[in-house]
Design a protein around this motif. Structure first.
Motif, PDB file in Angstrom:
ATOM      1  N   VAL A  17      -8.210 -10.863  10.930  1.00  0.00           N
ATOM      2  CA  VAL A  17      -9.484 -10.167  10.753  1.00  0.00           C
ATOM      3  C   VAL A  17      -9.824  -9.445  12.049  1.00  0.00           C
ATOM      4  O   VAL A  17      -9.741 -10.021  13.132  1.00  0.00           O
ATOM      5  N   VAL A  18     -10.187  -8.174  11.927  1.00  0.00           N
ATOM      6  CA  VAL A  18     -10.608  -7.371  13.062  1.00  0.00           C
ATOM      7  C   VAL A  18     -12.111  -7.163  12.945  1.00  0.00           C
ATOM      8  O   VAL A  18     -12.599  -6.691  11.918  1.00  0.00           O
ATOM      9  N   ASN A  23     -18.247  -0.588  19.358  1.00  0.00           N
ATOM     10  CA  ASN A  23     -17.032  -0.230  20.099  1.00  0.00           C
ATOM     11  C   ASN A  23     -16.380  -1.379  20.859  1.00  0.00           C
ATOM     12  O   ASN A  23     -15.488  -1.154  21.666  1.00  0.00           O
ATOM     13  N   SER A  24     -16.807  -2.600  20.644  1.00  0.00           N
ATOM     14  CA  SER A  24     -16.124  -3.769  21.196  1.00  0.00           C
ATOM     15  C   SER A  24     -15.335  -4.414  20.057  1.00  0.00           C
ATOM     16  O   SER A  24     -15.908  -4.766  19.023  1.00  0.00           O
ATOM     17  N   ARG A  25     -14.031  -4.565  20.253  1.00  0.00           N
ATOM     18  CA  ARG A  25     -13.139  -4.992  19.173  1.00  0.00           C
ATOM     19  C   ARG A  25     -12.487  -6.332  19.499  1.00  0.00           C
ATOM     20  O   ARG A  25     -11.976  -6.519  20.602  1.00  0.00           O
ATOM     21  N   LYS A  26     -12.496  -7.252  18.515  1.00  0.00           N
ATOM     22  CA  LYS A  26     -11.815  -8.538  18.663  1.00  0.00           C
ATOM     23  C   LYS A  26     -10.979  -8.801  17.419  1.00  0.00           C
ATOM     24  O   LYS A  26     -11.385  -8.466  16.309  1.00  0.00           O
ATOM     25  N   ILE A  27      -9.826  -9.436  17.632  1.00  0.00           N
ATOM     26  CA  ILE A  27      -8.926  -9.762  16.537  1.00  0.00           C
ATOM     27  C   ILE A  27      -8.844 -11.276  16.418  1.00  0.00           C
ATOM     28  O   ILE A  27      -8.637 -11.981  17.404  1.00  0.00           O
ATOM     29  N   SER A  51     -30.100  -2.516  17.424  1.00  0.00           N
ATOM     30  CA  SER A  51     -29.311  -2.288  16.225  1.00  0.00           C
ATOM     31  C   SER A  51     -27.837  -2.299  16.611  1.00  0.00           C
ATOM     32  O   SER A  51     -27.491  -2.173  17.786  1.00  0.00           O
ATOM     33  N   ALA A  52     -26.989  -2.453  15.612  1.00  0.00           N
ATOM     34  CA  ALA A  52     -25.552  -2.485  15.870  1.00  0.00           C
ATOM     35  C   ALA A  52     -24.806  -1.964  14.655  1.00  0.00           C
ATOM     36  O   ALA A  52     -25.283  -2.053  13.526  1.00  0.00           O
ATOM     37  N   THR A  53     -23.632  -1.448  14.928  1.00  0.00           N
ATOM     38  CA  THR A  53     -22.696  -1.081  13.882  1.00  0.00           C
ATOM     39  C   THR A  53     -21.625  -2.161  13.862  1.00  0.00           C
ATOM     40  O   THR A  53     -21.002  -2.430  14.881  1.00  0.00           O
ATOM     41  N   LEU A  54     -21.450  -2.794  12.712  1.00  0.00           N
ATOM     42  CA  LEU A  54     -20.499  -3.892  12.570  1.00  0.00           C
ATOM     43  C   LEU A  54     -19.443  -3.497  11.551  1.00  0.00           C
ATOM     44  O   LEU A  54     -19.772  -3.130  10.419  1.00  0.00           O
ATOM     45  N   ASP A  55     -18.186  -3.552  11.982  1.00  0.00           N
ATOM     46  CA  ASP A  55     -17.068  -3.277  11.088  1.00  0.00           C
ATOM     47  C   ASP A  55     -16.197  -4.523  11.007  1.00  0.00           C
ATOM     48  O   ASP A  55     -15.857  -5.111  12.043  1.00  0.00           O
TER      49      ASP A  55
END
Length: 99
Positions: A17-18, A23-27, A51-55
């Motif tokens: 899962v990514v 813009n901070s990415r963890k796997i 606020s945040a953008t969550l992908d």
């Protein structure tokens, strides 16, 4: 500082899962649901923003979801995989309990 708690619950079987937030990415690798407690992994992210953008992406299952999150308070996100392998996400304001 607000937090986003992501609970990966049912349907995970050795999944990668990514998670990306602002813009901070963890796997996270090897996520597998422990059905005795209904949880594969719990992830806590913190942010100074309002606020945040969550992908959230499962690359091997070709599934992803995008959320715009209001961080004026703590946010709790439950992520499940349906029996046919589709991502199901529920956002709330109460922490899930696991025993």
């Amino acid at each position: 500082m607000s937090k986003i708690e992501i609970a990966f619950q049912a349907g995970f079987e050795n999944d990668e899962v990514v998670v990306e937030m602002n813009n901070s990415r963890k796997i996270y690798s090897g996520l597998t649901t422990d059905y005795s407690i209904g949880l594969a992994e719990r992830v806590v992210l913190e942010s100074q923003s309002d606020s945040a953008t969550l992908d959230i992406e499962l690359p091997k299952r070709n599934q992803d979801i995008h959320l715009d999150v209001d961080l004026s308070k703590d946010v709790y996100v439950k992520v499940n995989l349906t029996p046919d392998g589709k991502l199901q996400v529920e956002e709330g304001d109460a922490e899930a309990a696991y025993f």
